[in-house]
Design a protein around this motif. Structure first.
Motif, short mmCIF file in Angstrom:
data_model
loop_
_atom_site.label_atom_id
_atom_site.label_comp_id
_atom_site.label_asym_id
_atom_site.label_seq_id
_atom_site.Cartn_x
_atom_site.Cartn_y
_atom_site.Cartn_z
N LEU A 89 6.86 -3.74 9.50
CA LEU A 89 5.80 -3.85 8.50
C LEU A 89 5.30 -2.45 8.17
O LEU A 89 4.90 -1.70 9.07
CB LEU A 89 4.66 -4.73 9.03
N VAL A 90 5.31 -2.09 6.89
CA VAL A 90 4.92 -0.75 6.45
C VAL A 90 3.89 -0.88 5.34
O VAL A 90 3.50 -1.97 4.93
CB VAL A 90 6.14 0.05 5.97
N GLY A 91 3.46 0.27 4.83
CA GLY A 91 2.47 0.29 3.76
C GLY A 91 1.06 0.37 4.30
O GLY A 91 0.80 0.97 5.34
N THR A 92 0.14 -0.29 3.61
CA THR A 92 -1.27 -0.32 4.02
C THR A 92 -1.71 -1.77 4.18
O THR A 92 -0.99 -2.70 3.79
CB THR A 92 -2.16 0.37 2.98
N GLU A 93 -2.90 -1.95 4.74
CA GLU A 93 -3.41 -3.31 4.92
C GLU A 93 -3.63 -3.99 3.59
O GLU A 93 -3.42 -5.20 3.46
CB GLU A 93 -4.72 -3.27 5.72
N ALA A 94 -4.03 -3.23 2.58
CA ALA A 94 -4.25 -3.82 1.26
C ALA A 94 -2.95 -4.06 0.50
O ALA A 94 -2.89 -4.93 -0.36
CB ALA A 94 -5.17 -2.90 0.43
N ALA A 95 -1.91 -3.29 0.82
CA ALA A 95 -0.63 -3.41 0.12
C ALA A 95 0.52 -3.29 1.12
O ALA A 95 1.21 -2.28 1.15
CB ALA A 95 -0.51 -2.36 -0.97
#
Length: 217
Positions: free
Chosen positions: A154-160
């Motif tokens: 899982l990558v990216g940010t919590e919002a995206a």
């Protein structure tokens, strides 16, 4: 018109998240490299124009560093050394910061779920760690027919958030069927479980080579 603009904006944001799923973002490093290159290009162009006599033949024949500055540095060698040391330390610190930023671990966002929490418990929240979410996706993907092993991140940010999946396929695996079931079963379950409207995924396919059977002599 407003709907079209909103759709294009959502598509652009989704494309950005999908790009983050494919590979780690290096936008910061690229921006810094471009800015540094532009500064060096401007300085080099200025020196070249100065040497060609564009600012006057007399100025072109003089040293690049003004003699008054040279005399001032000779008159106060201690100050010149301090300035050189401070400048060198600043460059070293900037280089270390740049290297640390480039080598930093990739962000793995934990997700906060709102569903299932009673309304009278506003301070209560359910947090799913990035490792747990990735393990769940990998375990479900590994159970698909034709898939020998699976790995997810899982990558990216919590919002995206986005997910990066690697599948090791058997020799007789139906690639289309594997990808279709990955989309309709694994990723759909992940979106529903994590309460996400969209979860861009980058899928890498590898051939799962079985370990060779040891020879008996």
């Amino acid at each position: 018109m407003t709907t079209d603009v909103r759709t294009k904006s959502n598509a652009k944001a989704l494309h950005k998240r999908a790009t983050a799923a494919i590979a780690r973002s290096t936008a910061g490093e690229r921006t810094l490299a471009v800015v540094l290159g532009l500064v060096l290009l401007v300085v080099g162009t200025f020196v070249y124009l100065l040497s060609t006599g564009l600012f006057g033949t007399a100025r072109a024949g003089r040293p690049l560093l003004d003699p008054m500055i040279v005399e001032a540095l000779r008159a106060a060698p201690g100050v010149a050394r301090i300035v050189a040391i401070v400048g060198g330390l600043l460059l070293a610190v900037l280089g270390l910061v740049w290297a640390a930023h480039a080598l930093r671990p990739e962000r793995r966002p934990d997700l906060t779920l709102d569903g299932g929490v009673p309304e009278d418990a506003p301070d209560t929240s359910i947090v799913v760690s990035a490792a747990a979410a990735a393990e769940a996706v990998a375990a479900q993907a590994a159970a698909l027919p034709g898939v020998g092993r699976a790995r997810a991140r899982l990558v990216g940010t919590e919002a995206a958030p986005a997910v990066r999946v690697t599948l090791w396929l058997a020799d007789d695996a139906d690639v289309r069927d594997v990808l279709a079931r990955l989309h309709t079963e694994v990723l759909a379950t992940a979106r529903a479980s994590l309460e996400l409207a969209e979860l861009p995924a980058a899928v890498r396919l590898e051939l799962d080579h079985p370990h060779p059977t040891p020879r008996v002599t």
